[in-house]
Scaffold this motif. Sequence first.
Motif, PDB file in Angstrom:
ATOM      1  N   UNK A 191     -41.027  10.073  -4.156  1.00 18.16           N
ATOM      2  CA  UNK A 191     -41.059  10.179  -5.619  1.00 18.16           C
ATOM      3  C   UNK A 191     -40.209  11.358  -6.089  1.00 18.16           C
ATOM      4  N   UNK A 192     -40.317  12.493  -5.382  1.00 20.60           N
ATOM      5  CA  UNK A 192     -39.485  13.657  -5.709  1.00 20.60           C
ATOM      6  C   UNK A 192     -38.009  13.336  -5.493  1.00 20.60           C
ATOM      7  N   UNK A 193     -37.716  12.672  -4.402  1.00 21.78           N
ATOM      8  CA  UNK A 193     -36.354  12.269  -4.071  1.00 21.78           C
ATOM      9  C   UNK A 193     -35.751  11.436  -5.204  1.00 21.78           C
ATOM     10  N   UNK A 194     -36.506  10.465  -5.695  1.00 19.62           N
ATOM     11  CA  UNK A 194     -36.002   9.593  -6.759  1.00 19.62           C
ATOM     12  C   UNK A 194     -35.749  10.360  -8.044  1.00 19.62           C
ATOM     13  N   UNK A 208     -23.960  12.725  15.119  1.00 22.25           N
ATOM     14  CA  UNK A 208     -24.993  13.095  16.090  1.00 22.25           C
ATOM     15  C   UNK A 208     -26.149  13.863  15.455  1.00 22.25           C
ATOM     16  N   UNK A 209     -26.198  13.897  14.119  1.00 24.61           N
ATOM     17  CA  UNK A 209     -27.293  14.568  13.407  1.00 24.61           C
ATOM     18  C   UNK A 209     -27.956  13.584  12.449  1.00 24.61           C
ATOM     19  N   UNK A 210     -29.205  13.874  12.104  1.00 25.98           N
ATOM     20  CA  UNK A 210     -29.923  13.113  11.085  1.00 25.98           C
ATOM     21  C   UNK A 210     -30.120  13.990   9.854  1.00 25.98           C
ATOM     22  N   UNK A 211     -30.178  13.350   8.699  1.00 29.67           N
ATOM     23  CA  UNK A 211     -30.309  14.055   7.423  1.00 29.67           C
ATOM     24  C   UNK A 211     -31.612  13.650   6.749  1.00 29.67           C
ATOM     25  N   UNK A 212     -32.363  14.646   6.254  1.00 33.05           N
ATOM     26  CA  UNK A 212     -33.669  14.397   5.625  1.00 33.05           C
ATOM     27  C   UNK A 212     -33.756  15.097   4.265  1.00 33.05           C
ATOM     28  N   UNK A 213     -34.531  14.497   3.370  1.00 33.78           N
ATOM     29  CA  UNK A 213     -34.839  15.120   2.077  1.00 33.78           C
ATOM     30  C   UNK A 213     -36.092  15.968   2.235  1.00 33.78           C
ATOM     31  N   UNK A 214     -36.012  17.252   1.797  1.00 37.15           N
ATOM     32  CA  UNK A 214     -37.136  18.163   1.986  1.00 37.15           C
ATOM     33  C   UNK A 214     -37.880  18.562   0.740  1.00 37.15           C
ATOM     34  N   UNK A 215     -37.180  18.731  -0.406  1.00 34.03           N
ATOM     35  CA  UNK A 215     -37.871  19.217  -1.607  1.00 34.03           C
ATOM     36  C   UNK A 215     -36.930  19.164  -2.797  1.00 34.03           C
ATOM     37  N   UNK A 216     -37.533  19.262  -3.992  1.00 32.73           N
ATOM     38  CA  UNK A 216     -36.809  19.290  -5.264  1.00 32.73           C
ATOM     39  C   UNK A 216     -37.609  20.178  -6.192  1.00 32.73           C
ATOM     40  N   UNK A 244     -54.230  18.318   1.768  1.00 31.72           N
ATOM     41  CA  UNK A 244     -53.073  18.136   2.649  1.00 31.72           C
ATOM     42  C   UNK A 244     -51.757  18.379   1.917  1.00 31.72           C
ATOM     43  N   UNK A 245     -50.659  18.339   2.678  1.00 33.18           N
ATOM     44  CA  UNK A 245     -49.310  18.433   2.126  1.00 33.18           C
ATOM     45  C   UNK A 245     -48.920  17.117   1.459  1.00 33.18           C
ATOM     46  N   UNK A 246     -47.794  17.127   0.760  1.00 33.15           N
ATOM     47  CA  UNK A 246     -47.216  15.892   0.260  1.00 33.15           C
ATOM     48  C   UNK A 246     -46.961  14.943   1.440  1.00 33.15           C
ATOM     49  N   UNK A 247     -47.222  13.674   1.214  1.00 34.77           N
ATOM     50  CA  UNK A 247     -46.877  12.652   2.198  1.00 34.77           C
ATOM     51  C   UNK A 247     -45.443  12.194   1.957  1.00 34.77           C
ATOM     52  N   UNK A 248     -44.941  11.310   2.818  1.00 40.46           N
ATOM     53  CA  UNK A 248     -43.609  10.741   2.598  1.00 40.46           C
ATOM     54  C   UNK A 248     -43.539   9.991   1.268  1.00 40.46           C
ATOM     55  N   UNK A 249     -44.647   9.380   0.875  1.00 43.31           N
ATOM     56  CA  UNK A 249     -44.683   8.654  -0.401  1.00 43.31           C
ATOM     57  C   UNK A 249     -44.427   9.610  -1.561  1.00 43.31           C
ATOM     58  N   UNK A 250     -45.084  10.755  -1.552  1.00 46.77           N
ATOM     59  CA  UNK A 250     -44.902  11.738  -2.621  1.00 46.77           C
ATOM     60  C   UNK A 250     -43.487  12.314  -2.592  1.00 46.77           C
ATOM     61  N   UNK A 251     -42.977  12.601  -1.386  1.00 40.90           N
ATOM     62  CA  UNK A 251     -41.624  13.148  -1.278  1.00 40.90           C
ATOM     63  C   UNK A 251     -40.580  12.139  -1.738  1.00 40.90           C
ATOM     64  N   UNK A 264     -41.320  17.536 -11.290  1.00 40.04           N
ATOM     65  CA  UNK A 264     -42.707  17.413 -10.856  1.00 40.04           C
ATOM     66  C   UNK A 264     -43.130  15.956 -10.858  1.00 40.04           C
ATOM     67  N   UNK A 265     -44.080  15.641  -9.987  1.00 37.21           N
ATOM     68  CA  UNK A 265     -44.623  14.304  -9.910  1.00 37.21           C
ATOM     69  C   UNK A 265     -46.116  14.359 -10.210  1.00 37.21           C
ATOM     70  N   UNK A 266     -46.739  13.201 -10.372  1.00 37.01           N
ATOM     71  CA  UNK A 266     -48.135  13.151 -10.813  1.00 37.01           C
ATOM     72  C   UNK A 266     -49.129  13.343  -9.676  1.00 37.01           C
ATOM     73  N   UNK A 267     -48.924  14.416  -8.922  1.00 36.62           N
ATOM     74  CA  UNK A 267     -49.906  14.921  -7.995  1.00 36.62           C
ATOM     75  C   UNK A 267     -49.863  16.423  -8.156  1.00 36.62           C
ATOM     76  N   UNK A 268     -50.698  17.166  -7.416  1.00 35.92           N
ATOM     77  CA  UNK A 268     -50.671  18.609  -7.559  1.00 35.92           C
ATOM     78  C   UNK A 268     -49.292  19.185  -7.329  1.00 35.92           C
ATOM     79  N   UNK A 269     -48.995  20.311  -7.954  1.00 35.58           N
ATOM     80  CA  UNK A 269     -47.656  20.914  -7.888  1.00 35.58           C
ATOM     81  C   UNK A 269     -47.401  21.560  -6.541  1.00 35.58           C
TER      82      UNK A 269
END
Length: 377
Positions: free
Chosen positions: A169-172, A264-272, A160-167, A372-377
């Motif tokens: 970690x990237x965000x931090x 009137x917009x929402x902001x999301x973190x997508x990748x690093x 599967x893709x990265x979950x919110x938990x993995x993202x 990078x985080x400690x899951x697949x790249x």
Amino acid sequence: MDAPPRLDPALGSPASPCEDVIKNLSLEAIQLCERDGNKSQDSGIAEMEELPVPHNIKISNITCDSFKISWEMDSKSKDRITHYFIDLNKKENKNSNKFKHKDVPTKLVAKAVPLPMTVRGHWFLSPRTEYTVAVQTASKQVDGDYVVSEWSEIIEFCTADYSKVHLTQLLEKAEVIAGRMLKFTVFYRNQHKEYFDYIREQHGNAMQPSVKDNSGSHGSPISGKLEGIFFSCSTEFNTGKPPQDSPYGRYRFEIAAEKLFNPNTNLYFGDFYCMYTAYHYVILVIAPVGSPGDEFCKQRLPQLNSKDNKFLTCTEEDGTLVFHHAQDVILEVIYTDPVDLSLGTVAEITGHQLMSLSTANAKKDPSCKTCNISVGR
């Protein structure tokens, strides 16, 4: 010897009678040989037809770096089984990352535990990747050798893709290097003149969202799925204005920041990510509240506080919206709705087209410790 996979509480507990993890899983150097037909030929592993052959293999609870596996087998000699051998291989893909090291087959050894059991390990599982898997049952002898069944059928599955938990970690990790905030007033998008001509003639003056390419982290849930329009907002430190150079074309559409980014917009973190370079990119998504893009992001991406985050903010001062962007990362902003050219201006830039800075389908550096985080790249 590699460390055994970690127990993931979300995936089951050894205390459960039905679900266990391969907590004794190892990549020991018991050299399971490559198959010749269905049978093992290793000198230290004897063949024994009496052991039941796994069949009807089921893969479930798939994440970016784990899965559960179960199968059926005849009761004959079942009580003699002490171990399972799992042959896990990445499926050949002609479009795989040519810069990444060559993947080797992974032979996993597990004690015979109740099924289903969880296989977890970022050192041999990558996100959004196709694998093949087959299983043998085995009985360890007093001399240390094994008698084994024939191999099961080979089945395929995709992680599967990265979950919110993995993202998160990237965000931090991205927050650590984001740097101080600089004021800006416009979002901008560079393209060739032909692009803007096409928008006027074929799309009634409105730039349309398109599916994001596969640049960035391999496990990013927005790659190849989210539809949007890329914008930049970086400014030059000495002028406070957008740079005059661009890798994407000599014509630039500029639009006042409040037209795209507001209450009137929402902001999301997508990748690093980075591309084997010293500078890093952060992908953010701006979606009008309640839009299809907003619903897509709510399910998959960490939401940021538009007024207070390390990357992109919209605050109010004396009744006016004020905008800031992070200085030390390059922001790529995806807006998920169409944007009419009449809301801004299109003009030719005076600088150069720096093609070397393009991130189109760029692959992330899997060895960078910063992003990078400690899951697949």
